[in-house]
Motif scaffolding. Sequence first.
Motif, PDB file in Angstrom:
ATOM      1  N   ARG A  27       0.856  -1.197   0.000  1.00  0.00           N
ATOM      2  CA  ARG A  27       0.000   0.000   0.000  1.00  0.00           C
ATOM      3  C   ARG A  27       0.883   1.235   0.000  1.00  0.00           C
ATOM      4  NH1 ARG A  27      -4.150  -0.431   4.834  1.00  0.00           N
ATOM      5  NH2 ARG A  27      -5.037   1.374   3.773  1.00  0.00           N
ATOM      6  N   LYS A  28       0.376   2.299  -0.559  1.00  0.00           N
ATOM      7  CA  LYS A  28       1.080   3.576  -0.553  1.00  0.00           C
ATOM      8  C   LYS A  28       0.979   4.205   0.838  1.00  0.00           C
ATOM      9  CE  LYS A  28       2.453   3.935  -4.808  1.00  0.00           C
ATOM     10  NZ  LYS A  28       3.880   3.972  -5.094  1.00  0.00           N
ATOM     11  N   LEU A  29       2.013   4.926   1.210  1.00  0.00           N
ATOM     12  CA  LEU A  29       2.062   5.621   2.490  1.00  0.00           C
ATOM     13  C   LEU A  29       2.235   7.111   2.261  1.00  0.00           C
ATOM     14  CD1 LEU A  29       4.540   3.248   4.368  1.00  0.00           C
ATOM     15  CD2 LEU A  29       2.078   3.421   4.737  1.00  0.00           C
ATOM     16  N   LEU A  30       1.713   7.878   3.182  1.00  0.00           N
ATOM     17  CA  LEU A  30       1.858   9.329   3.157  1.00  0.00           C
ATOM     18  C   LEU A  30       2.489   9.744   4.483  1.00  0.00           C
ATOM     19  CD1 LEU A  30       1.180  11.992   1.659  1.00  0.00           C
ATOM     20  CD2 LEU A  30      -0.977  11.995   2.905  1.00  0.00           C
ATOM     21  N   LEU A  31       3.559  10.523   4.403  1.00  0.00           N
ATOM     22  CA  LEU A  31       4.221  10.997   5.610  1.00  0.00           C
ATOM     23  C   LEU A  31       3.261  11.866   6.415  1.00  0.00           C
ATOM     24  CD1 LEU A  31       6.836  11.266   7.286  1.00  0.00           C
ATOM     25  CD2 LEU A  31       7.353  13.278   5.905  1.00  0.00           C
ATOM     26  N   LYS A  32       3.058  11.500   7.667  1.00  0.00           N
ATOM     27  CA  LYS A  32       2.155  12.238   8.547  1.00  0.00           C
ATOM     28  C   LYS A  32       2.948  13.163   9.467  1.00  0.00           C
ATOM     29  CE  LYS A  32      -1.240  11.321  12.217  1.00  0.00           C
ATOM     30  NZ  LYS A  32      -1.897  10.243  12.976  1.00  0.00           N
ATOM     31  N   GLU A  33       3.992  12.603  10.075  1.00  0.00           N
ATOM     32  CA  GLU A  33       4.784  13.372  11.034  1.00  0.00           C
ATOM     33  C   GLU A  33       6.188  12.784  11.123  1.00  0.00           C
ATOM     34  OE1 GLU A  33       4.620  14.655  15.759  1.00  0.00           O
ATOM     35  OE2 GLU A  33       3.324  13.051  15.034  1.00  0.00           O
ATOM     36  N   MET A  34       7.168  13.667  11.253  1.00  0.00           N
ATOM     37  CA  MET A  34       8.538  13.239  11.499  1.00  0.00           C
ATOM     38  C   MET A  34       8.944  13.829  12.839  1.00  0.00           C
ATOM     39  SD  MET A  34      11.943  13.571   9.181  1.00  0.00           S
ATOM     40  CE  MET A  34      11.028  12.927   7.811  1.00  0.00           C
ATOM     41  N   ARG A  35       8.977  12.972  13.861  1.00  0.00           N
ATOM     42  CA  ARG A  35       9.284  13.454  15.203  1.00  0.00           C
ATOM     43  C   ARG A  35      10.772  13.744  15.359  1.00  0.00           C
ATOM     44  NH1 ARG A  35       5.623   9.855  15.536  1.00  0.00           N
ATOM     45  NH2 ARG A  35       6.819   8.102  16.270  1.00  0.00           N
ATOM     46  N   THR A  36      11.593  12.826  14.881  1.00  0.00           N
ATOM     47  CA  THR A  36      13.042  13.050  14.895  1.00  0.00           C
ATOM     48  C   THR A  36      13.637  12.488  13.621  1.00  0.00           C
ATOM     49  OG1 THR A  36      13.583  10.961  15.995  1.00  0.00           O
ATOM     50  CG2 THR A  36      13.214  12.875  17.414  1.00  0.00           C
ATOM     51  N   CYS A  37      14.717  13.100  13.194  1.00  0.00           N
ATOM     52  CA  CYS A  37      15.452  12.611  12.030  1.00  0.00           C
ATOM     53  C   CYS A  37      16.877  13.113  12.155  1.00  0.00           C
ATOM     54  CB  CYS A  37      14.810  13.102  10.739  1.00  0.00           C
ATOM     55  SG  CYS A  37      15.641  12.444   9.273  1.00  0.00           S
ATOM     56  N   LYS A  38      17.803  12.177  12.260  1.00  0.00           N
ATOM     57  CA  LYS A  38      19.213  12.542  12.414  1.00  0.00           C
ATOM     58  C   LYS A  38      20.032  11.818  11.351  1.00  0.00           C
ATOM     59  CE  LYS A  38      18.812  13.224  17.370  1.00  0.00           C
ATOM     60  NZ  LYS A  38      19.266  12.830  18.687  1.00  0.00           N
ATOM     61  N   PHE A  39      20.723  12.615  10.536  1.00  0.00           N
ATOM     62  CA  PHE A  39      21.659  12.070   9.569  1.00  0.00           C
ATOM     63  C   PHE A  39      23.024  12.119  10.231  1.00  0.00           C
ATOM     64  CE2 PHE A  39      18.147  13.904   7.173  1.00  0.00           C
ATOM     65  CZ  PHE A  39      17.748  12.788   6.446  1.00  0.00           C
ATOM     66  N   LEU A  40      23.541  10.957  10.594  1.00  0.00           N
ATOM     67  CA  LEU A  40      24.732  10.884  11.435  1.00  0.00           C
ATOM     68  C   LEU A  40      26.036  10.829  10.651  1.00  0.00           C
ATOM     69  CD1 LEU A  40      23.178   8.317  13.892  1.00  0.00           C
ATOM     70  CD2 LEU A  40      23.438  10.777  14.246  1.00  0.00           C
ATOM     71  N   ARG A  41      25.969  10.308   9.427  1.00  0.00           N
ATOM     72  CA  ARG A  41      27.154  10.188   8.584  1.00  0.00           C
ATOM     73  C   ARG A  41      26.748  10.312   7.124  1.00  0.00           C
ATOM     74  NH1 ARG A  41      28.110   6.901  12.842  1.00  0.00           N
ATOM     75  NH2 ARG A  41      30.177   6.907  13.733  1.00  0.00           N
ATOM     76  N   ILE A  42      27.699  10.700   6.312  1.00  0.00           N
ATOM     77  CA  ILE A  42      27.478  10.786   4.872  1.00  0.00           C
ATOM     78  C   ILE A  42      27.591   9.391   4.266  1.00  0.00           C
ATOM     79  CG2 ILE A  42      28.534  11.606   2.727  1.00  0.00           C
ATOM     80  CD1 ILE A  42      29.299  14.150   4.259  1.00  0.00           C
ATOM     81  N   ILE A  43      26.696   9.082   3.325  1.00  0.00           N
ATOM     82  CA  ILE A  43      26.773   7.808   2.609  1.00  0.00           C
ATOM     83  C   ILE A  43      27.341   8.085   1.222  1.00  0.00           C
ATOM     84  CG2 ILE A  43      25.498   5.859   1.630  1.00  0.00           C
ATOM     85  CD1 ILE A  43      23.405   6.276   3.853  1.00  0.00           C
ATOM     86  N   ASN A  44      28.558   7.629   1.011  1.00  0.00           N
ATOM     87  CA  ASN A  44      29.193   7.682  -0.304  1.00  0.00           C
ATOM     88  C   ASN A  44      28.974   6.312  -0.939  1.00  0.00           C
ATOM     89  OD1 ASN A  44      31.096   7.239  -2.404  1.00  0.00           O
ATOM     90  ND2 ASN A  44      32.453   8.798  -1.563  1.00  0.00           N
ATOM     91  N   PRO A  45      28.248   6.232  -2.068  1.00  0.00           N
ATOM     92  CA  PRO A  45      27.897   4.928  -2.637  1.00  0.00           C
ATOM     93  C   PRO A  45      29.087   4.130  -3.159  1.00  0.00           C
ATOM     94  CG  PRO A  45      27.348   6.667  -4.163  1.00  0.00           C
ATOM     95  CD  PRO A  45      27.766   7.329  -2.888  1.00  0.00           C
ATOM     96  N   PHE A  46      30.229   4.783  -3.366  1.00  0.00           N
ATOM     97  CA  PHE A  46      31.420   4.062  -3.802  1.00  0.00           C
ATOM     98  C   PHE A  46      32.151   3.438  -2.626  1.00  0.00           C
ATOM     99  CE2 PHE A  46      30.654   6.865  -7.381  1.00  0.00           C
ATOM    100  CZ  PHE A  46      30.801   5.978  -8.442  1.00  0.00           C
ATOM    101  N   GLU A  47      31.954   3.993  -1.442  1.00  0.00           N
ATOM    102  CA  GLU A  47      32.598   3.460  -0.238  1.00  0.00           C
ATOM    103  C   GLU A  47      31.681   2.519   0.533  1.00  0.00           C
ATOM    104  OE1 GLU A  47      33.705   6.928   1.940  1.00  0.00           O
ATOM    105  OE2 GLU A  47      35.228   7.519   0.473  1.00  0.00           O
ATOM    106  N   THR A  48      30.373   2.800   0.498  1.00  0.00           N
ATOM    107  CA  THR A  48      29.382   2.008   1.232  1.00  0.00           C
ATOM    108  C   THR A  48      28.198   1.775   0.314  1.00  0.00           C
ATOM    109  OG1 THR A  48      30.038   3.142   3.267  1.00  0.00           O
ATOM    110  CG2 THR A  48      27.988   1.893   3.333  1.00  0.00           C
TER     111      THR A  48
END
Length: 123
Positions: free
Chosen positions: A61-82
């Motif tokens: 089923r499709k989802l619709l974002l209702k609320e984002m309580r927290t969101c933390k980007f802790l590190r960069i994702i380089n697709p060649f390294e990870t």
Amino acid sequence: MFADSLYTRSSLKVADSVLIAEIELNPAHPLYAGHFPDAPVLPGVVQLQILKEILEGHFGRKLLLKEMRTCKFLRIINPFETSGLVIEAKMKETDSLEVVASVSHADMVYLKAQVSYTFCSNA
């Protein structure tokens, strides 16, 4: 949107309301040419979209974002390294879908989020 072009899902397991998906990023995807040339990074908004797509695939089923309580980007994702990532989503279904999610590789955590989605009607 991004499945089978930016990433492929190599496994999906669900037990006790915890979804664990393993994905492989495609470092040759054109997205990285603009974000950023010579230093590719998987954008944070795309990480959240991948999470949503994995959940939609699981529920069918499709989802619709209702609320984002927290969101933390802790590190960069380089697709060649990870290129291999594990997405873990602890889920609780009420009138909406409550999710506590992380994106990681080995012992490195790249994203942590607490998100609520509503299920879209199939009509």
